[in-house]
Design an enzyme around this catalytic site. Structure first.
Site, mmCIF file in Angstrom:
data_model
loop_
_atom_site.group_PDB
_atom_site.id
_atom_site.type_symbol
_atom_site.label_atom_id
_atom_site.label_comp_id
_atom_site.label_asym_id
_atom_site.label_seq_id
_atom_site.Cartn_x
_atom_site.Cartn_y
_atom_site.Cartn_z
ATOM 1 C CG ASN A 106 -3.972 -5.519 5.995
ATOM 2 O OD1 ASN A 106 -2.846 -5.305 6.136
ATOM 3 N ND2 ASN A 106 -4.708 -4.772 4.856
ATOM 4 C CG ASP A 142 -8.482 -5.706 5.721
ATOM 5 O OD1 ASP A 142 -9.490 -6.246 5.210
ATOM 6 O OD2 ASP A 142 -7.416 -5.004 4.923
ATOM 7 C CB THR A 194 -18.643 -2.046 9.198
ATOM 8 O OG1 THR A 194 -18.266 -1.925 7.751
ATOM 9 C CG2 THR A 194 -18.183 -3.298 9.646
ATOM 10 C CG PHE A 201 -5.825 -2.770 -6.413
ATOM 11 C CD1 PHE A 201 -5.292 -2.961 -5.134
ATOM 12 C CD2 PHE A 201 -6.325 -3.983 -6.895
ATOM 13 C CE1 PHE A 201 -4.762 -4.304 -4.857
ATOM 14 C CE2 PHE A 201 -6.175 -5.202 -6.455
ATOM 15 C CZ PHE A 201 -5.192 -5.389 -5.460
ATOM 16 C CG ASP A 227 -2.092 -1.016 1.181
ATOM 17 O OD1 ASP A 227 -2.316 -1.667 0.308
ATOM 18 O OD2 ASP A 227 -2.374 -1.394 2.377
ATOM 19 C CD GLN A 230 -11.716 -0.953 -1.856
ATOM 20 O OE1 GLN A 230 -10.539 -1.586 -1.892
ATOM 21 N NE2 GLN A 230 -11.748 0.156 -1.023
ATOM 22 N N GLY A 285 -19.015 2.614 9.629
ATOM 23 C CA GLY A 285 -17.982 3.589 10.063
ATOM 24 C C GLY A 285 -18.132 4.210 11.268
ATOM 25 N N GLY A 290 -3.101 -5.578 1.811
ATOM 26 C CA GLY A 290 -3.728 -6.669 1.172
ATOM 27 C C GLY A 290 -4.620 -7.296 2.347
ATOM 28 C CG ASN A 345 -18.507 -0.873 3.157
ATOM 29 O OD1 ASN A 345 -19.443 -0.864 2.244
ATOM 30 N ND2 ASN A 345 -17.108 -0.306 2.774
#
Length: 312
Positions: free
Chosen positions: A52, A252, A219, A116, A12, A168, A221, A48, A191
């Site tokens: 993670n 992650d 999730t 990416f 990253d 993603q 946030g 990744g 999410n």
């Protein structure tokens, strides 16, 4: 017993834009978008999803078994994983490729723009779930498209409980394909944005989708998370954090808490709160694998936030 974590490994490159994206993007001009963000701060980190999640699960005292494909530039990452005492048996190097690369720019609102390059991740289907022995739990995290399809089928055929975490990678799949994943999976974690995309693509509402799995985790946030289980919805609060530094990798870290809670047989309130805590600990640190709390510190912060002890 090991938890098999199929998903990406990546480097990253993280950049921080000291302003808000919205101040520099004209909504009525996006069809001719040409914008540059000045980013004086930049770091290169190990990342990744598989890497993670494995790192965070190890912090909790779990037994992660990552599975993924990497390129010829993986040597520093391999050395790092060995230092963390993480089993790298099922990480496969693909010749003449780069390890996947993510270029992330974060603004002061913690919004992110990501580019990416998949690299070796495109060959992740070469690994097979059946090659890993003694696995009792797993997760299909974002990875190469074929790998996600095949690993989901292999988990289901082996009768191993597993979390579907499209992340993603969700836009790669049609509504029909996504429902196949859901029907094969034991648990589903997305999410808030991904949940809406899932509903849009499948034409099914969240309660209907939740009925297909043992638990659906969404999730949200800074608003916490929801766990839909047995026809009810559990609200999972956020934790108190010392400072907000970097949201990259929080999802992650959250998923590592889910995996550990499931593996330890915790109830869903405890599992969700442990996941929330792991995400909170991560956000206090830059990068995805730079936080190093001891298990006792994690347990102490759990009690501090939720008022009771958890035996990790």
């Amino acid at each position: 017993m090991p938890t098999l974590i199929t998903g990406s490994f990546a480097y990253d490159t993280i950049m921080v834009f000291q302003d808000q994206f919205k101040n520099h993007i004209l909504p009525d001009q996006v069809h001719i978008l040409n914008v540059c963000f000045f980013v004086p701060d930049m770091r290169k980190e190990f990342g990744g999803c598989s890497g993670n999640i494995s790192y965070n699960l190890k912090l909790l005292g779990g037994d992660p078994l990552p599975m993924g494909t990497v390129g010829e530039d993986f040597k520093p990452y391999r050395k790092w994983l060995k230092k963390q005492d993480i089993d790298i048996t099922h990480i496969t190097e693909v010749e003449n490729t780069y390890t996947a690369q993510a270029f992330l720019t974060t603004d002061t609102d913690n919004n992110q723009i990501i580019a990416f390059h998949p690299g070796a991740m495109n060959y992740a289907h070469k690994n097979r779930v059946g090659d890993a022995r003694g696995v009792t739990l797993g997760i299909v995290a974002p990875d190469g498209r074929d790998a996600m399809v095949e690993h989901a089928e292999q988990f289901a055929e082996a009768g191993i409980p597993w979390i579907f975490d499209p992340g993603q990678g969700l836009p790669m799949f049609s509504g029909e394909e996504l429902m196949t994943f859901v029907e094969q999976a034991t648990y589903l974690c997305v999410n808030d944005y991904e949940s809406r995309l899932l509903v849009d693509k499948t034409g099914r509402n969240l309660p209907d989708i939740a009925a297909e799995v043992d638990a659906l985790i969404v999730t949200r946030g800074g608003s916490g998370a929801e766990i839909m289980v047995d026809g009810t919805t559990l609200d999972i609060p956020v934790v108190s954090v010392r400072e907000v530094n970097d949201p990259t990798g929080c999802g992650d870290a959250f998923r590592s808490g889910l995996l550990h809670g499931i593996d330890r047989g915790f109830d869903w309130q405890t599992t969700g709160r442990l996941a929330s805590l792991m995400g909170g600990i991560k956000i206090e640190h830059h990068g995805t694998q730079n936080h190093r709390p001891r298990r006792q510190e994690i347990a102490d912060r759990f009690k501090e936030n939720f008022g009771h002890h958890v035996d990790l």
